[in-house]
Design a protein around this motif. Sequence first.
Motif, short mmCIF file in Angstrom:
data_model
loop_
_atom_site.label_atom_id
_atom_site.label_comp_id
_atom_site.label_asym_id
_atom_site.label_seq_id
_atom_site.Cartn_x
_atom_site.Cartn_y
_atom_site.Cartn_z
N ARG A 23 -21.86 17.60 -2.25
CA ARG A 23 -21.86 16.82 -1.02
C ARG A 23 -21.56 15.36 -1.35
N ILE A 24 -20.52 14.82 -0.71
CA ILE A 24 -20.03 13.47 -1.01
C ILE A 24 -20.03 12.62 0.25
N TYR A 25 -20.47 11.37 0.10
CA TYR A 25 -20.37 10.39 1.17
C TYR A 25 -19.54 9.23 0.65
N THR A 26 -18.48 8.89 1.39
CA THR A 26 -17.64 7.76 0.99
C THR A 26 -17.61 6.74 2.12
N CYS A 27 -17.79 5.48 1.76
CA CYS A 27 -17.74 4.41 2.76
C CYS A 27 -16.30 4.25 3.24
N GLY A 28 -16.08 4.50 4.53
CA GLY A 28 -14.74 4.51 5.08
C GLY A 28 -14.30 3.16 5.60
N PRO A 29 -13.24 3.15 6.39
CA PRO A 29 -12.64 1.89 6.83
C PRO A 29 -13.47 1.15 7.88
N SER A 30 -13.43 -0.16 7.78
CA SER A 30 -13.93 -1.02 8.85
C SER A 30 -12.71 -1.33 9.71
N VAL A 31 -12.72 -0.82 10.94
CA VAL A 31 -11.47 -0.77 11.71
C VAL A 31 -11.29 -1.98 12.63
N TYR A 32 -11.73 -3.15 12.17
CA TYR A 32 -11.44 -4.37 12.93
C TYR A 32 -9.99 -4.80 12.72
N SER A 33 -9.37 -4.27 11.64
CA SER A 33 -7.95 -4.51 11.40
C SER A 33 -7.41 -3.33 10.60
N ALA A 34 -6.11 -3.31 10.38
CA ALA A 34 -5.51 -2.20 9.65
C ALA A 34 -5.94 -2.23 8.18
N PRO A 35 -6.18 -1.09 7.56
CA PRO A 35 -6.57 -1.07 6.14
C PRO A 35 -5.41 -1.54 5.26
N HIS A 36 -5.73 -2.24 4.19
CA HIS A 36 -4.69 -2.70 3.27
C HIS A 36 -4.70 -1.87 2.00
N LEU A 37 -3.80 -2.19 1.09
CA LEU A 37 -3.63 -1.39 -0.11
C LEU A 37 -4.87 -1.41 -1.00
N GLY A 38 -5.62 -2.51 -0.99
CA GLY A 38 -6.85 -2.57 -1.77
C GLY A 38 -7.85 -1.53 -1.30
N ASN A 39 -7.96 -1.35 0.02
CA ASN A 39 -8.82 -0.30 0.56
C ASN A 39 -8.36 1.07 0.07
N PHE A 40 -7.04 1.27 0.08
CA PHE A 40 -6.53 2.59 -0.28
C PHE A 40 -6.61 2.87 -1.77
N ARG A 41 -6.76 1.85 -2.60
CA ARG A 41 -7.02 2.17 -4.01
C ARG A 41 -8.33 2.97 -4.11
N THR A 42 -9.34 2.53 -3.36
CA THR A 42 -10.61 3.25 -3.35
C THR A 42 -10.46 4.63 -2.73
N TYR A 43 -9.78 4.73 -1.59
CA TYR A 43 -9.66 6.01 -0.91
C TYR A 43 -8.86 7.03 -1.74
N VAL A 44 -7.81 6.56 -2.43
CA VAL A 44 -7.01 7.46 -3.26
C VAL A 44 -7.84 7.96 -4.44
N SER A 271 -9.30 -10.87 4.75
CA SER A 271 -9.88 -12.12 5.25
C SER A 271 -9.31 -13.34 4.55
N LEU A 272 -8.83 -13.17 3.31
CA LEU A 272 -8.25 -14.29 2.56
C LEU A 272 -6.74 -14.37 2.72
N GLY A 273 -6.17 -13.46 3.49
CA GLY A 273 -4.73 -13.52 3.76
C GLY A 273 -3.87 -13.07 2.59
N ARG A 274 -4.46 -12.30 1.66
CA ARG A 274 -3.69 -11.79 0.52
C ARG A 274 -3.76 -10.27 0.54
N SER A 275 -2.77 -9.64 1.14
CA SER A 275 -2.82 -8.18 1.20
C SER A 275 -1.46 -7.60 1.53
N TYR A 276 -1.28 -6.34 1.16
CA TYR A 276 -0.15 -5.53 1.58
C TYR A 276 -0.71 -4.33 2.34
N THR A 277 -0.01 -3.89 3.35
CA THR A 277 -0.33 -2.62 3.99
C THR A 277 0.67 -1.58 3.50
N LEU A 278 0.34 -0.33 3.70
CA LEU A 278 1.26 0.75 3.30
C LEU A 278 2.58 0.60 4.06
#
Length: 392
Positions: A23-44, A271-278
Motif C-alpha cells: 500500500r503506497i501513498y504519494t503526495c500528489g499535485p497542488s492544482v493552483y497551477s499546472a505541474p512543472h517538470l520538477g513535480n514530474f521528476r517525483t511522479y515518474v 513560485s520562483l519563475g524557474r520551470s518548464y512544463t511538459l
Amino acid sequence: MLIYDTLSRKVRKFVPIRKGEVRIYTCGPSVYSAPHLGNFRTYVLEDVVKRALIFNGYRVIHVMNITDIEDKMVRAARGSMKRLREIARENERRFFEASRRLKLLPADHYPRATENIEAMVALIKRLVKKGLAYRDERGNIFFDVSRFPRYGMISHYRFRGELGGRIYKDDYFQSEAGDFILWKAWQKSDGDICWETELGRGRPGWHIECSAMSIRYLGIPFDIHMGGIDNVFSHHENEIAQTAGATGKIPARYWMHVRHLMISGKKMSKSLGRSYTLEELVKLGYGCDEIRAHLLSRHYRRRLNFTLRGLRGTAREVARCRALVGRLEKVGGGSDSEAADRLIDQTLSEFTRHINNDIDTPAAMDSLCSMVGELDRLLARGGSAPETRRGR
C-alpha cells in the motif's frame, strides 16, 4: 528489494506489512497551477517504484491525493469558491494529460482534499480530545508540538527550544517551526472559500489533509509514503505528528523522497519563475519518452540539473534504442542469435539487480544502453537477431 528510508536514514530491505500486497501513498499535485517538470521528476520516480514492486510480484494499492485547497489555491481563486473549482479542475486535467503522456500507471484512488473535509474534521476533533491540539481566540486550531516529544523524527532536526510560536501558513521552513495549524477559522479574505463544520466556519490546514486521506484510503500503518524532498519538513514531519498523535502509529513503514530538479544550477520552482512544463518541452520538439528517460538519468536521491543540452543527449540514446528495435524486426535469426539471447538474459539480470538496489535507474539504463551497443555490433557483423526477441 532494497530502498532508502528517510525516517531511519538507512537502506533497508523491503518487507511488506501484508504478504503479497503493498500500500503506497504519494503526495500528489497542488492544482493552483499546472505541474512543472520538477513535480514530474517525483511522479515518474514513484511510477518506477510502483512498476518495480509489480515486477517483483506484489499487488500494489496506490493512493495519490489532489491538493485542491491550501493557501496558494485560496490566493489564486481570490476568495471565490467557484473560481477555485475552475482552477483546480483545469490543472487536474493538465496533470492527468501529462501523466498519460509520460506513461504513469494510474493510481487506484485520487482523493481530492475538498471531498474529504469530514474526515479531516473528525481527525482534528480526536487530536483536541487527546489534548494534542488547542483553539486560539480567533477559532484557529493548532497542533501543540510540545505534546509530541518525537517531533523532528523524520527531518532529524533538533529544534532546541525554537518551537515557541504558532505557524498559520501552510508551508514554512525549519527555522520558522512552532505549533502548526490544523484548522483555519474563516477570515474576510477567504471570501466564500470555507466549510461550516463542528469546528466552526473555516478550512483545513494543508498538513491534516494527507493524514486524514491516507488513514481513510489505506488504513494505518501502510507500507510506503513517497514525495519530493521538500515534503520532509514541514509536511511529512507534521503528518507523522498528527497521525501518530491521534492513533499511536507512524503512518508508513518506509519513507522515500526525491531530490530537486534543478535548472541551470537552481531549484526548479513555479513560485520562483524557474520551470518548464511538459507542454513547453513538447513544443520545442522533444518526445515524452525522451523526457521521461531524462528524468530518470540521475539517481533519485541526487539532484538532477536539467538542461536542454542534457535532454538532447538522452534523446539520442532513445533514438538509438528505437532504431535497434526497427532493425531487429526486419532480420531473422542467424549464427549470432545465441550470443544475442545470452546478452539479453544478462542485461535483464543486471537491470533487475540495479532497480532492486534502491531504484538505481542510471545504472539500469546504462545496462540497456550497453546492450543496444552490443546488439548493434552483432547486427553489423552478420545481420543476426536474437531468436527470442519477440518475447522480450
